[in-house]
Design an enzyme around this catalytic site. Structure first.
Site, mmCIF file in Angstrom:
data_model
loop_
_atom_site.group_PDB
_atom_site.id
_atom_site.type_symbol
_atom_site.label_atom_id
_atom_site.label_comp_id
_atom_site.label_asym_id
_atom_site.label_seq_id
_atom_site.Cartn_x
_atom_site.Cartn_y
_atom_site.Cartn_z
ATOM 1 N N CYS A 85 -25.659 44.741 -101.243
ATOM 2 C CA CYS A 85 -24.232 44.839 -100.945
ATOM 3 C C CYS A 85 -23.256 43.679 -100.551
ATOM 4 O O CYS A 85 -22.061 43.950 -100.577
ATOM 5 C CB CYS A 85 -23.897 46.164 -100.026
ATOM 6 S SG CYS A 85 -24.574 45.491 -98.399
ATOM 7 N N ARG A 104 -17.803 49.414 -94.646
ATOM 8 C CA ARG A 104 -17.668 48.648 -93.386
ATOM 9 C C ARG A 104 -16.816 49.515 -92.308
ATOM 10 O O ARG A 104 -15.456 49.319 -92.362
ATOM 11 C CB ARG A 104 -17.067 47.369 -93.944
ATOM 12 C CG ARG A 104 -17.814 46.695 -94.721
ATOM 13 C CD ARG A 104 -17.172 45.411 -95.210
ATOM 14 N NE ARG A 104 -17.887 44.320 -95.702
ATOM 15 C CZ ARG A 104 -17.952 44.025 -96.863
ATOM 16 N NH1 ARG A 104 -17.238 44.661 -97.819
ATOM 17 N NH2 ARG A 104 -18.711 43.077 -97.406
ATOM 18 N N GLU A 113 -30.080 40.810 -93.412
ATOM 19 C CA GLU A 113 -29.247 39.698 -93.441
ATOM 20 C C GLU A 113 -29.643 38.508 -92.713
ATOM 21 O O GLU A 113 -29.120 37.522 -92.627
ATOM 22 C CB GLU A 113 -27.589 40.127 -92.606
ATOM 23 C CG GLU A 113 -26.949 41.477 -93.474
ATOM 24 C CD GLU A 113 -25.918 41.927 -92.734
ATOM 25 O OE1 GLU A 113 -24.530 41.522 -93.026
ATOM 26 O OE2 GLU A 113 -26.153 42.566 -91.557
ATOM 27 N N ARG A 146 -20.282 31.063 -93.560
ATOM 28 C CA ARG A 146 -19.541 31.517 -94.462
ATOM 29 C C ARG A 146 -18.097 31.442 -94.427
ATOM 30 O O ARG A 146 -17.444 31.579 -95.500
ATOM 31 C CB ARG A 146 -20.237 33.134 -94.849
ATOM 32 C CG ARG A 146 -19.471 33.669 -93.619
ATOM 33 C CD ARG A 146 -20.266 35.252 -93.796
ATOM 34 N NE ARG A 146 -19.406 36.279 -94.369
ATOM 35 C CZ ARG A 146 -19.614 37.713 -94.059
ATOM 36 N NH1 ARG A 146 -20.838 37.926 -93.708
ATOM 37 N NH2 ARG A 146 -18.947 38.371 -94.553
ATOM 38 N N HIS A 173 -13.881 38.107 -93.059
ATOM 39 C CA HIS A 173 -13.353 39.581 -93.099
ATOM 40 C C HIS A 173 -11.943 39.576 -93.420
ATOM 41 O O HIS A 173 -11.269 40.780 -93.828
ATOM 42 C CB HIS A 173 -13.571 40.282 -92.051
ATOM 43 C CG HIS A 173 -15.364 40.383 -91.911
ATOM 44 N ND1 HIS A 173 -16.171 39.379 -91.849
ATOM 45 C CD2 HIS A 173 -15.984 41.417 -92.639
ATOM 46 C CE1 HIS A 173 -17.457 39.885 -92.121
ATOM 47 N NE2 HIS A 173 -17.365 41.326 -92.592
ATOM 48 N N ASN A 175 -24.035 38.112 -98.210
ATOM 49 C CA ASN A 175 -22.935 37.157 -97.438
ATOM 50 C C ASN A 175 -23.484 36.521 -96.049
ATOM 51 O O ASN A 175 -23.604 35.222 -96.003
ATOM 52 C CB ASN A 175 -21.840 38.035 -97.078
ATOM 53 C CG ASN A 175 -21.034 38.671 -98.104
ATOM 54 O OD1 ASN A 175 -21.283 38.152 -99.462
ATOM 55 N ND2 ASN A 175 -20.197 39.708 -98.031
HETATM 56 C C1 PEP Z 1 -23.124 40.858 -96.148
HETATM 57 O O1 PEP Z 1 -23.035 40.060 -94.982
HETATM 58 O O2 PEP Z 1 -23.306 40.448 -97.258
HETATM 59 C C2 PEP Z 1 -22.389 42.064 -95.896
HETATM 60 C C3 PEP Z 1 -22.165 43.188 -96.857
HETATM 61 O O3 PEP Z 1 -21.854 42.246 -94.896
HETATM 62 P P1 PEP Z 1 -20.160 41.886 -94.471
HETATM 63 O O4 PEP Z 1 -19.883 41.157 -95.463
HETATM 64 O O5 PEP Z 1 -19.430 42.721 -93.922
HETATM 65 O O6 PEP Z 1 -20.817 40.887 -93.118
HETATM 66 MG MG MG Z 2 -22.846 40.867 -92.914
#
Ligand code: PEP
Ligand code: MG
Length: 751
Positions: free
Chosen positions: A682, A476, A611, A645, A370, A634
């Protein structure tokens, strides 16, 4: 010859290096290890000096040791020089007869016919040559060459780093330092936030600054009046900075410097300093002693909240001392600087933004973390390079940060700078073209695809609109929470959310509810330290556990969405039970708002992110419950493949093209669409050109992308026909190995 043993030993090179007393003795050990394994009489290492373009014999097993440091070759001179110049191995069975061979008398090499030179290089950067020689006539096999290449590649990294590390414990300190000073260096990292910057380095090591202040002797004596003036001046500076950040980042920046100001106004803190000064202590000393006392207390409580406070005190102290001594050198201005750090708090990133930082190099972290996302929103170029020696780079070293490719050039030479500036001009032209986007996106066969924008901070909206997004596919909401010092109130959230909705002028906005935890910690929330925060109390679990926080947020969203198309999306849903629980809270909020005089949206669409792998098996059931879906690739990839990640060390295992990921996505899209529900993607996969054809091929019609990528993605979509995309997706999915899919996609498979 079986090289397994050698390859195993190579992985021990790092240890070997750490135990050596000098680079020379380390290189000597390597030559002995390689010659023993390869059964050659000679193994030598030559190192290359870029400035003088000279190769020098640095270590040898088998040649006369007296020649070490004396034998030199120009680039391209002799077989060794040619190997380095052309960056290729040279394998000759009758070397003494070879016209390009250069024999050195006194080395004893005239008797060796069999010759193999393997360049030691990092990319195109030349570091040296590994040379093997043998008396009998025998040609080195392909597997011998491969094994030597593996040694050379390991050596390349170690030797590069050695120049820094060795300077700390060798008696050649000055020599090494001057070598480092002269040399330009290219480090390749991963792009976390695109952009570029030519500036000077600033290694963020506040502890070091603070500790050096602690050791400093303040010869001039200051008065209590000087102290009071410095406190006042510091407060003014902090207030100005606060104002400036708020102007730019109204949603995020609220009270960023609040805790600094609070500490500064704390009677205990300042009072104790004043008492010490009254008793005769020189003010800078009093500031440092009291600050240290507080920091020691805070440091003991091992949690993020407190850690950040320690940094605030550190920061504040440095400012106070700088203002009392008028020594501007103490305080590091971020303006135009490329900051090198191990870790940065989101709030610190905002402070740096307010001072117009040039770029960031992080030596740990992941590109979808993030902090990376926040850096993109703030348009700060950022590269993540897994190279701790970067922390040893001297401040004010010239650096070119090319965060479009991930290249970091330390002390770049003029050619690199010129080439870079030429590219920049081109890039500017292209980016102007980029803004010539169409308001609708169609495939080559005129199928409509909706491109939405991912928004992290309100400051993203202007670019999102410039590139003509058709709405917000992922807002977000956690970013305003992360960068603050306390939970934003319902009203504060309402103001932010309403700004977003009204600036999108009737276009749909998907509010993703609070997704904190994992790598998005709230510094002010008393998190307990978790072993595995990514799978701990995070995201929707956090919201359901902290209902008051969740209710405030939902109310703010419902009120902000009044009269508009409103969509609420829950992150990290793992079960229908969890979805029900979250949905029920929305329904309860609607009920309670009905009894109040507030205006609000009573019919939001309620959707969820995909997710977690647990959703796949239940996707048909979920499709009956939720109004819409968005795949967050992600996290989806992270959990499908069990790869963190945020951990650059395992980045090569993070494979969006893994067959299970692709197949699962296809299953999900088909099931959701069969129920007539909308689904988008997304996560970063939809902002990556490589995956667009596949995504369209499995039937996706809506993609939410980061605004800076939207023009490129639109262009890619314009060039694809749906039938081609479908055939392509089918072909990819028919494969069961990631390497085969990577090949079809033109991706270099790294595992
Ligand atoms: C994701 O996990 O792909 C997502 C869009 O959420 P974030 O990246 O904010 O965890
Ligand atoms: Mg996410």
């Amino acid at each position: 010859m079986d090289h397994t043993k050698l390859l195993c030993d190579i992985s021990e090179l790092n240890h070997l290096f750490r135990d050596s007393v000098s680079v020379e003795s380390f290189l000597q050990q390597i030559t002995e290890m390689v010659s023993k394994h390869m059964k050659t009489e000679v193994c030598s290492i030559y190192l290359y000096d870029d400035d003088g373009e000279i190769l020098t014999l640095k270590a040898t097993k088998g040649l006369n040791h007296e020649m070490i440091g004396k034998i030199t070759l120009a680039l391209g001179e002799g077989l060794t020089g040619i190997s380095l110049k052309e960056l290729r191995p040279i394998n000759i069975s009758n070397a003494t007869q070879h016209p390009d061979n250069k024999l050195f008398w006194g080395t004893g090499e005239q008797k060796y016919e069999n010759f193999l030179a393997v360049p030691i290089a990092r990319g195109v950067e030349r570091i040296g040559v590994l040379v093997l020689q043998r008396a009998q006539s025998y040609t080195f096999s392909d597997s011998d060459i491969l094994a030597c290449k593996a040694v050379a590649s390991q050596l390349a990294n170690i030797i590069e780093n050695a120049r820094f590390i060795i300077s700390m414990h060798s008696d050649h300190e000055e020599k090494s330092r001057s070598l480092v000073k002269k040399q330009s260096r290219l480090i390749h990292g991963k792009v976390a936030s695109e952009g570029y910057c030519l500036g000077e380095t600033l290694v963020l090591d506040k502890e070091k600054t603070f500790n050096s202040l602690l050791k400093r002797r303040f010869t001039r004596h200051y008065t209590i009046k000087d102290f009071k003036n410095a406190v006042k001046q510091t407060a003014n500076q902090l207030e100005d900075m606060q104002e400036e950040v708020e102007e730019k980042l109204s949603d995020a920046a609220s009270l960023i410097f609040a805790s600094h100001l609070l500490i500064l106004k704390d009677h205990e803190f300042i009072g104790q300093m004043e008492s010490m000064i009254a008793m005769g202590t020189n003010p800078p000393q009093a500031i440092l002693q009291i600050a240290k006392k507080y920091m020691d207390i805070f440091e003991k409580a091992q949690n993020v909240f407190v850690r950040e406070k320690v940094q605030d005190i550190e920061d504040l102290t440095v400012r106070l001392i700088s203002n009392i001594t008028y020594d501007q050198e103490i305080i590091s201005s971020y303006k135009g600087k490329v900051v090198i750090a191990r870790d940065i708090f989101p709030s610190e990133l905002l402070k740096m933004t307010s001072e117009k930082i040039g770029g960031i190099i992080l030596v740990s972290g992941g590109v979808t973390s993030h902090l990376s996302i926040l850096a993109s929103s703030l348009a700060i170029p950022m590269v993540i390079a897994n190279d701790l020696t970067l922390l040893d780079v001297e401040n004010k070293t010239k650096v070119l940060l090319d965060a479009d490719t991930g290249n970091i050039y330390l002390k770049p030479n003029q050619d690199v700078i010129d080439e870079f500036q030429r590219r920049n001009k081109q890039r500017e032209k292209i980016s102007q073209l980029d803004h010539n986007v169409k308001s609708e996106t169609k495939t080559k066969d005129l199928q409509k695809i909706t491109l939405l924008a991912n928004i992290n901070l309100l400051s993203d909206i202007s670019l999102a609109k410039k590139v003509k997004c058709e709405g917000v596919g992922l807002y977000r909401t956690e970013f305003p929470f992360i960068v603050r010092n306390n939970f934003p109130s319902e009203q504060e959230q309402y103001i932010t959310y309403r700004k977003l909705i009204t600036s999108m002028k009737g276009q749909p906005v998907i509010f993703r509810t609070l997704d904190v935890g994992g790598d998005k910690m709230l510094s002010y929330y008393h998190n307990t330290i978790e072993q595995n925060p990514a799978i701990g109390m995070r995201s929707i679990r956090f919201s359901l556990e902290n209902k008051e926080v969740f209710i405030q947020q939902i109310r703010a969203i419902l009120r902000a969405g009044e009269g508009e198309e409103l969509k609420i999306m829950f992150p990290m849903i793992s079960s229908i039970d969890e979805f029900d629980a979250a949905k029920n809270i929305v329904l309860e909020c609607i009920e309670s708002l009905r009894n109040e005089s507030e205006e609000f949206n009573s019919k939001p669409a309620i959707g969820m992110m995909i997710e977690l792998p647990s959703v796949i098996e239940l996707i048909d059931d979920f499709a009956k419950e939720a109004d819409f879906f968005s795949i967050g690739t992600n996290d989806f990839i992270q959990f499908m493949l069990g790869v963190d990640r945020t951990n650059e060390k395992v980045a090569s295992f993070y494979m969006p093209y893994h067959p299970s990921v692709l197949r699962a996505m296809k299953t999900i899209v088909e099931s959701v669409q069969a129920h007539g529900k909308e689904i988008s993607v997304c996560g970063s996969m939809s902002s990556d050109k490589k995956y667009i054809k596949f995504l369209l091929g499995i039937g996706l019609k809506v993609l939410s992308v980061s605004p800076s990528h939207l023009p490129r993605i639109q262009k890619v979509i314009n060039s694809i026909t749906i039938s081609d995309a479908q055939a392509y997706a089918t072909q990819l999915i028919s494969k069961n190995r990631a390497c085969d899919i990577a090949k079809l996609m033109g991706i270099q498979d790294s595992v």
